[in-house]
Design an enzyme around this catalytic site. Structure first.
Site, PDB file in Angstrom:
ATOM      1  CD  GLU A  35      31.409  36.351  23.390  1.00  0.00           C
ATOM      2  OE1 GLU A  35      31.828  37.394  22.850  1.00  0.00           O
ATOM      3  OE2 GLU A  35      31.312  35.275  22.786  1.00  0.00           O
ATOM      4  N   GLY A  36      34.835  37.617  27.360  1.00  0.00           N
ATOM      5  CA  GLY A  36      35.914  38.561  27.691  1.00  0.00           C
ATOM      6  C   GLY A  36      37.209  38.140  27.014  1.00  0.00           C
ATOM      7  CG  HIS A  37      39.169  34.514  28.218  1.00  0.00           C
ATOM      8  ND1 HIS A  37      38.289  33.762  28.962  1.00  0.00           N
ATOM      9  CD2 HIS A  37      40.206  34.796  29.040  1.00  0.00           C
ATOM     10  CE1 HIS A  37      38.776  33.597  30.180  1.00  0.00           C
ATOM     11  NE2 HIS A  37      39.935  34.215  30.262  1.00  0.00           N
ATOM     12  CD  GLN A  61      48.368  33.158  37.482  1.00  0.00           C
ATOM     13  OE1 GLN A  61      49.190  33.135  36.566  1.00  0.00           O
ATOM     14  NE2 GLN A  61      47.222  33.826  37.376  1.00  0.00           N
ATOM     15  CG  ASP A 150      42.678  40.115  35.551  1.00  0.00           C
ATOM     16  OD1 ASP A 150      42.464  39.647  36.671  1.00  0.00           O
ATOM     17  OD2 ASP A 150      42.102  39.700  34.527  1.00  0.00           O
TER      18      ASP A 150
HETATM   19  P1  AMP Z   1      42.500  34.696  32.769  1.00  0.00           P
HETATM   20  O1  AMP Z   1      42.171  33.515  31.937  1.00  0.00           O
HETATM   21  O2  AMP Z   1      41.490  34.995  33.818  1.00  0.00           O
HETATM   22  O3  AMP Z   1      43.920  34.669  33.277  1.00  0.00           O
HETATM   23  O4  AMP Z   1      42.434  35.945  31.805  1.00  0.00           O
HETATM   24  C1  AMP Z   1      43.182  35.991  30.630  1.00  0.00           C
HETATM   25  C2  AMP Z   1      43.128  37.384  30.053  1.00  0.00           C
HETATM   26  O5  AMP Z   1      41.769  37.720  29.783  1.00  0.00           O
HETATM   27  C3  AMP Z   1      43.650  38.447  31.041  1.00  0.00           C
HETATM   28  O6  AMP Z   1      44.415  39.408  30.317  1.00  0.00           O
HETATM   29  C4  AMP Z   1      42.391  39.029  31.586  1.00  0.00           C
HETATM   30  O7  AMP Z   1      42.547  40.367  32.035  1.00  0.00           O
HETATM   31  C5  AMP Z   1      41.471  38.950  30.396  1.00  0.00           C
HETATM   32  N1  AMP Z   1      40.067  38.974  30.815  1.00  0.00           N
HETATM   33  C6  AMP Z   1      39.485  38.222  31.763  1.00  0.00           C
HETATM   34  N2  AMP Z   1      38.192  38.569  31.915  1.00  0.00           N
HETATM   35  C7  AMP Z   1      37.961  39.574  31.028  1.00  0.00           C
HETATM   36  C8  AMP Z   1      36.818  40.383  30.719  1.00  0.00           C
HETATM   37  N3  AMP Z   1      35.659  40.223  31.326  1.00  0.00           N
HETATM   38  N4  AMP Z   1      36.950  41.322  29.758  1.00  0.00           N
HETATM   39  C9  AMP Z   1      38.138  41.506  29.123  1.00  0.00           C
HETATM   40  N5  AMP Z   1      39.245  40.787  29.385  1.00  0.00           N
HETATM   41  C10 AMP Z   1      39.171  39.836  30.319  1.00  0.00           C
END
Ligand code: AMP
Length: 294
Positions: A35-37, A61, A150
């Site tokens: 849900e964050g994504h 990374q 992040d």
């Molecule tokens: P990642 O797939 O972990 O590289 O994250 C991709 C994007 O989603 C990055 O910009 C993260 O900061 C963002 N992201 C990850 N988790 C969350 C969250 N819980 N709430 C909002 N954005 C998130």
């Protein structure tokens, strides 16, 4: 939704968007979407005529002892989630396509990449900088959306875009949390039942630190101590850092004045978790005029 898996196909699709005058907004991710994504995707949909999401687990990374091999991958599931959103293009390149040869370019951030998460993840932000620069060059979005989750990454990407004059607007969207406060993360899937329960102490510690600032504490060491007290009460979490830093330069100020970032990293078993909260000290109360001019 169209899925493109090569840089050439992405460029061709981008050209179509350009010719149609569509405003492109990109959400870069490593997949295993939650849900964050999806909140970033929804923010992108508000800003875009054409919403692009990239899914690429970027090897540059990850450190040699990190979880690159076991990082959760579910492109079919991600595709289904994105189909249900207003996503126009899923860009899922292969590692071979993104890195046909060992890159010789190295992106540095004058030491900002060695603070907070960088201290335990040497090379991590150089890898993030490289892949984000590549994705921005390939997709050439008008806007790119990142998560506050992040925070250090968001700050370094803002600097990358500013210093290199990349013609993109960086948008940073708020952190989405589970009901108990744990920030959503693809890595939460690794957690055992007990570690999952323990993990909520991280957001509680941040909230305690924020409360201290809001109550008027001006010594960052005291704010840190407030966070450490909560973290110390959870034996299943191994603290990596708990810091109270300036949002400008990620360094601990002598005294709390401007916008702050409270940031924590901890291990729950083998899973590394990070979270942060932005906080600003309440404006100093206007001094009441003293009676009798005295
Ligand atoms: P990642 O797939 O972990 O590289 O994250 C991709 C994007 O989603 C990055 O910009 C993260 O900061 C963002 N992201 C990850 N988790 C969350 C969250 N819980 N709430 C909002 N954005 C998130």
């Amino acid at each position: 939704m169209e899925t493109v898996t090569t840089i050439a196909a992405a460029r061709a699709r981008r050209q179509q968007d350009r010719q149609a005058g569509r405003r492109v907004v990109l959400v870069p991710t490593m997949g295993a979407l939650h849900e964050g994504h999806l909140s970033l995707v929804r923010r992108a949909a508000e800003l875009a005529d054409s919403v692009w999401v990239s899914v690429f687990v970027n090897p540059t990374q990850f450190g040699p002892d990190e979880d690159l091999d076991r990082y959760p991958r579910d492109l079919a599931g991600d595709g289904a989630k994105l189909e249900a959103e207003a996503v126009d293009v899923l860009f899922a390149p292969t590692t071979q396509d993104m890195y046909p040869q060992q890159p010789v370019i190295g992106i540095g951030f004058s030491g900002l990449e060695d603070l907070l998460c960088g201290a335990s993840r040497p090379g991590h932000f150089a890898g993030v900088g490289l892949v984000v620069a590549k994705l921005l060059n390939i997709v050439q979005p008008e806007v790119a959306v990142f998560g506050q989750k992040d925070a250090q990454q968001a700050l370094l990407i803002r600097r990358l875009v500013a210093d290199l004059d990349v013609p993109v607007t960086v948008e940073v969207a708020p952190t989405v949390r589970e009901p108990d406060g744990l920030a959503m993360s693809s890595r939460n899937a690794y957690l055992s039942h007990d570690h999952r329960r323990a993990a909520s102490a991280i957001s509680r510690a941040l909230a305690r630190g924020r409360g201290a600032v809001e109550e008027g504490v001006r010594d960052p060491r005291q704010v840190r101590a407030a966070m450490l007290e909560v973290m110390g009460s959870e034996p299943l979490l191994e603290l990596e850092y708990a810091e109270c830093v300036s949002q400008q330069d990620l360094r601990t100020p002598a005294r709390i004045e401007g916008l702050l970032l409270l940031a924590i990293a901890a291990r729950a078993g083998t899973t590394r978790l990070i979270d942060n909260m932005a906080v600003s000290p309440p404006a100093a109360a206007p001094t009441a005029p003293r009676p009798n001019g005295g």
